[in-house]
Design a protein around this motif. Structure first.
Motif, PDB file in Angstrom:
ATOM      1  N   GLN A 407       0.830  -1.207   0.000  1.00 16.96           N
ATOM      2  CA  GLN A 407       0.000   0.000   0.000  1.00 16.96           C
ATOM      3  C   GLN A 407       0.864   1.256   0.000  1.00 16.96           C
ATOM      4  O   GLN A 407       0.566   2.232  -0.699  1.00 16.96           O
ATOM      5  CB  GLN A 407      -0.916  -0.006   1.221  1.00 16.96           C
ATOM      6  N   GLU A 408       1.982   1.233   0.745  1.00 12.72           N
ATOM      7  CA  GLU A 408       2.882   2.387   0.783  1.00 12.72           C
ATOM      8  C   GLU A 408       3.546   2.602  -0.580  1.00 12.72           C
ATOM      9  O   GLU A 408       3.684   3.733  -1.049  1.00 12.72           O
ATOM     10  CB  GLU A 408       3.947   2.172   1.860  1.00 12.72           C
ATOM     11  N   HIS A 410       2.283   1.757  -3.444  1.00  6.15           N
ATOM     12  CA  HIS A 410       1.242   2.283  -4.335  1.00  6.15           C
ATOM     13  C   HIS A 410       1.015   3.774  -4.073  1.00  6.15           C
ATOM     14  O   HIS A 410       0.802   4.547  -5.012  1.00  6.15           O
ATOM     15  CB  HIS A 410      -0.045   1.496  -4.122  1.00  6.15           C
ATOM     16  N   ARG A 411       1.072   4.175  -2.809  1.00  4.42           N
ATOM     17  CA  ARG A 411       0.904   5.591  -2.480  1.00  4.42           C
ATOM     18  C   ARG A 411       2.042   6.424  -3.069  1.00  4.42           C
ATOM     19  O   ARG A 411       1.839   7.539  -3.539  1.00  4.42           O
ATOM     20  CB  ARG A 411       0.869   5.772  -0.960  1.00  4.42           C
ATOM     21  N   ARG A 412       3.242   5.873  -3.084  1.00  2.00           N
ATOM     22  CA  ARG A 412       4.382   6.590  -3.655  1.00  2.00           C
ATOM     23  C   ARG A 412       4.394   6.561  -5.181  1.00  2.00           C
ATOM     24  O   ARG A 412       5.161   7.295  -5.806  1.00  2.00           O
ATOM     25  CB  ARG A 412       5.700   5.970  -3.154  1.00  2.00           C
ATOM     26  N   GLY A 413       3.614   5.667  -5.763  1.00  2.00           N
ATOM     27  CA  GLY A 413       3.604   5.554  -7.222  1.00  2.00           C
ATOM     28  C   GLY A 413       4.694   4.673  -7.782  1.00  2.00           C
ATOM     29  O   GLY A 413       4.981   4.707  -8.983  1.00  2.00           O
ATOM     30  N   VAL A 446      -6.351  -3.455  -1.260  1.00  2.00           N
ATOM     31  CA  VAL A 446      -4.968  -3.301  -1.718  1.00  2.00           C
ATOM     32  C   VAL A 446      -4.596  -4.413  -2.692  1.00  2.00           C
ATOM     33  O   VAL A 446      -4.014  -4.174  -3.766  1.00  2.00           O
ATOM     34  CB  VAL A 446      -3.996  -3.280  -0.525  1.00  2.00           C
ATOM     35  N   THR A 449      -5.810  -4.192  -6.293  1.00  2.00           N
ATOM     36  CA  THR A 449      -4.964  -3.297  -7.100  1.00  2.00           C
ATOM     37  C   THR A 449      -3.674  -4.000  -7.523  1.00  2.00           C
ATOM     38  O   THR A 449      -3.220  -3.885  -8.670  1.00  2.00           O
ATOM     39  CB  THR A 449      -4.627  -2.031  -6.292  1.00  2.00           C
TER      40      THR A 449
END
Length: 529
Positions: A407-408, A410-413, A446, A449
Motif C-alpha cells: 500500500q505504501e 502504491h501511495r508513492r507511485g 490493496v 490493485t
C-alpha cells in the motif's frame, strides 16, 4: 594543483565503481590518501576500433571482440585471444553469441552475414543479399532465425537451417546501426536507425508494428528481460520507453556531454550502463534512473559489455584499446575480536549496587532499530523492499506487514516498477500470496490493485510458463468463489429483509399501576373502552 584533502576525496569517489555498491571493501581511506587494493585493469591492444563486445551466456563466459576484420575470443582472465575468426575481406561487425553459446554470427562491410561454430573456424553459413555493409546481426530467441540491418536501410530475417531470407523490411530511411531481439516473444525484434526512429517488427506481419521517434540518430537499443521496457540511445540522450503502453516515453536522461554509443544491463536488471564519446561510462539505477556511479576512460568509448555474473566489465575504445576490469572476489570477514570485558570489581559493583533514596537515576536511551524493509523504503529501494516483506517469516506470520508495504509503494507511485522485471519464481510467489489473501476483507482493497497491476504487466508472457499460468488460474478461481459467496450472502440478506417486513404488531393489554396509600393495584383495562 588541488589540496591533498580534496585529492583524497576524489580518489575515494572513483573507487565506487561497481553496480549496486555503496563503497567497496577493498578501498581503504587513510589520513592523507585513499589506497585501493582492486586489481589493476587490463588493457589489450586490438587491430582497430572495437565496435562490439559480447559475452557468451554460458560458462566459462568467454567474450567475443569485433575489431577491424577479425573476431577475437578471449577468456575472462586471458590477455591473449584463445580463438580468432579472420575470414573477412573487409571490416567485421557485431559478433554475437547465440543463447546456448555454440554459434556466433557477424556482419561485414562487404554485405554478407556469416555464421560460425564456436568450436570451428570456417563459416557454417553465409547469407548474401544485402547490397551494403551489415552493421547489425543477432539471434531471435527461438535460436533458429537471425535478424540483420545495415546501410541499405533494410531489416531482414534469415532462416538458419535453410540458409535463406524469410522476409525483408524496407521502412527505415537511413542507416540501420543497432538492434536487439525480445527474450519473451520469439517473433519480435527491434532496430534503430540514423533516421531518428526505433521500429518494432513482428515476423508474423509484413510491416512494423510500432515506431518510436527518438529525436536523434539512434546508436544503441536494448530491451529489459520482461520485454516491457525499451531503452534507446542517440545524441546525448538515453530514453526509456514503455512498450506495453504503445511506446510511451517514461524518462529521458541527459548525463553525457557527447554522443552515447552503447548500452548494457546488469544481470538483475537493476543497473543500466551507458558509454559515450565523452570517455565516460554512466551507471543508472533502474528504480530512480539517477546516476549512481561513473567510470572515466582515456579515449572515446564505442562498446561495452558486462559479464553474466557482473564480475567483469569490458570497454572498447576508438583507439583500439580493450579495457578489462575484474571485480575482486569477496574475502571472508575475519572473526570479530571479543569485546574487552569490564574489570571484575566494576562488574560486581554495577550488579550489586542498590540506588539510595537521594540518588538520581538516569535511564539509558533505547536505540530504535529499523526493520529491513523500513530501511529499504527509507532509501527508496522499492523492489528490494517488496522482496524483504515477501520472505517466509513476514509473508506467512504477519501478512499485514506485506500488504502495508504494498500500500505504501502504491501511495508513492512505485508499486508498478517494484512488481515489474521479475522472474518465474518471484511471479509465482507474488501470485500465491495474492490468491491466498485477496479474499480477506482487510486486505482486499490493496490486493485487488496489486492483482490488476500483475495481470497488466505480465499478460504478454501468459502461456510461456506452466507454473505462472497455474497461479493465474488459482487467482481467478479464488476471486470467482468469493464472488459466488457474496452473491449467496446478498440472497440471504434479501430473505431476512422480507421476513422482517412481514412482522406485525399484535394487540396486547397494558397494565396500569395505581398507587394508593403505598399499595399498588393493577387494573386491567379493556382496549375497547
Amino acid at each position: 594543483m588541488p589540496p591533498r584533502g580534496r585529492r583524497a576525496s576524489l580518489t575515494l569517489r572513483r573507487g565506487v565503481d561497481w553496480p549496486g555498491e555503496s563503497l567497496p571493501d577493498d578501498v581503504v581511506p587513510t589520513r592523507s590518501r585513499c589506497v585501493s587494493r582492486r586489481p589493476t585493469p587490463v588493457q589489450i591492444k586490438e587491430f582497430g576500433a572495437v565496435n562490439k563486445i559480447h559475452f557468451s551466456p554460458v560458462p566459462p563466459y568467454n567474450y567475443a571482440v569485433t575489431a577491424s576484420s577479425r573476431i577475437h575470443i578471449y577468456g575472462r582472465y586471458s590477455q591473449e585471444p584463445i580463438k580468432t575468426f579472420s575470414r573477412f575481406k573487409d571490416a567485421a561487425y557485431c559478433a554475437t553469441y547465440r543463447d546456448d553459446g555454440n554459434l556466433l554470427v557477424a556482419g561485414s562491410e562487404e554485405g554478407s552475414i556469416r555464421l560460425f561454430d564456436v568450436g570451428g573456424r570456417a563459416p557454417l553459413r553465409q547469407f548474401d543479399g544485402p547490397t551494403k555493409a551489415v552493421h547489425v546481426v543477432g539471434f531471435l530467441s527461438d535460436k533458429y532465425r537471425i535478424f540483420s540491418g545495415g546501410d541499405d536501410y533494410s531489416s531482414s530475417l534469415w532462416d538458419i537451417p535453410n540458409g535463406t531470407e524469410i522476409i525483408s523490411y524496407n521502412e527505415h530511411t537511413d542507416y540501420v546501426r543497432c538492434g536487439c531481439a525480445s527474450k519473451v516473444n520469439a517473433d519480435v525484434f527491434i532496430t534503430g536507425s540514423y533516421d531518428h526512429t526505433v521500429k518494432l517488427f513482428d515476423a508474423r506481419t509484413k510491416s512494423s508494428v510500432m515506431t518510436i521517434e527518438h529525436g536523434h540518430p539512434v546508436e544503441s537499443v536494448l530491451l529489459f528481460q520482461s520485454g516491457g521496457l525499451l531503452v534507446s540511445a542517440g545524441g546525448r540522450y538515453v530514453k526509456v520507453w514503455d512498450i506495453l503502453k504503445g511506446g510511451q516515453l517514461l524518462v529521458s536522461l541527459k548525463n553525457h556531454h557527447k554522443t552515447v554509443t552503447c548500452l548494457c544491463l546488469n544481470s538483475s536488471g537493476q543497473r543500466l550502463l551507458s558509454g559515450s564519446l565523452d570517455r565516460h561510462v554512466k551507471i543508472y539505477s533502474t528504480t530512480s534512473y539517477k546516476v549512481v556511479h561513473s567510470f572515466n576512460y582515456a579515449t572515446s568509448i564505442l562498446s561495452l559489455a558486462l559479464s553474466p555474473e557482473d564480475e567483469t566489465i569490458v570497454v572498447g575504445m576508438t583507439n583500439g584499446v580493450l579495457n578489462v576490469k575484474h571485480r575482486k572476489p569477496e574475502e571472508r570477514k575475519e572473526e570479530s575480536q571479543k569485546k574487552r570485558q569490564p574489570a571484575y570489581r566494576t562488574h560486581v559493583k554495577g550488579r550489586t549496587y542498590m540506588p539510595k533514596q537521594e540518588d538520581f537515576c538516569v535511564s539509558k536511551p533505547v536505540k530504535r532499530v529499523l526493520r529491513k524493509y523500513d530501511k529499504l523504503l527509507k532509501s527508496f529501494q522499492s523492489s528490494k523492499a517488496l522482496d524483504a516483506v515477501l520472505e517466509p517469516p513476514i509473508r506467512l506470520h504477519t501478512p499485514e506487514v506485506t500488504v502495508a508495504v504494498m500500500q505504501e509503494l502504491h501511495r508513492r507511485g512505485t508499486l508498478r516498477s517494484a512488481l515489474a522485471g521479475r522472474d518465474e519464481k518471484q511471479i509465482n510467489l507474488l501470485l500465491t500470496f495474492v490468491a491466498r489473501r485477496v479474499i480477506e476483507p482487510r486486505f482486499t482493497p490493496v490486493l485487488v490493485t496489486v492483482a490488476d497491476m500483475i495481470t497488466d504487466i505480465y499478460q504478454p508472457v501468459v502461456g510461456q510458463s506452466a507454473i505462472v499460468d497455474r497461479q493465474f488460474l488459482k487467482l481467478q478461481e479464488a476471486i470467482g468463489k468469493e464472488i459466488d459467496y457474496q452473491e449467496e450472502l446478498l440472497e440471504v440478506l434479501g430473505m431476512m429483509d422480507t421476513l422482517f417486513a412481514t412482522f406485525t404488531k399484535k394487540s396486547a393489554t397494558y397494565p396500569e399501576e395505581n398507587k394508593s396509600n403505598g399499595l399498588t393495584e393493577t387494573i386491567e383495562t379493556n382496549m375497547n373502552n
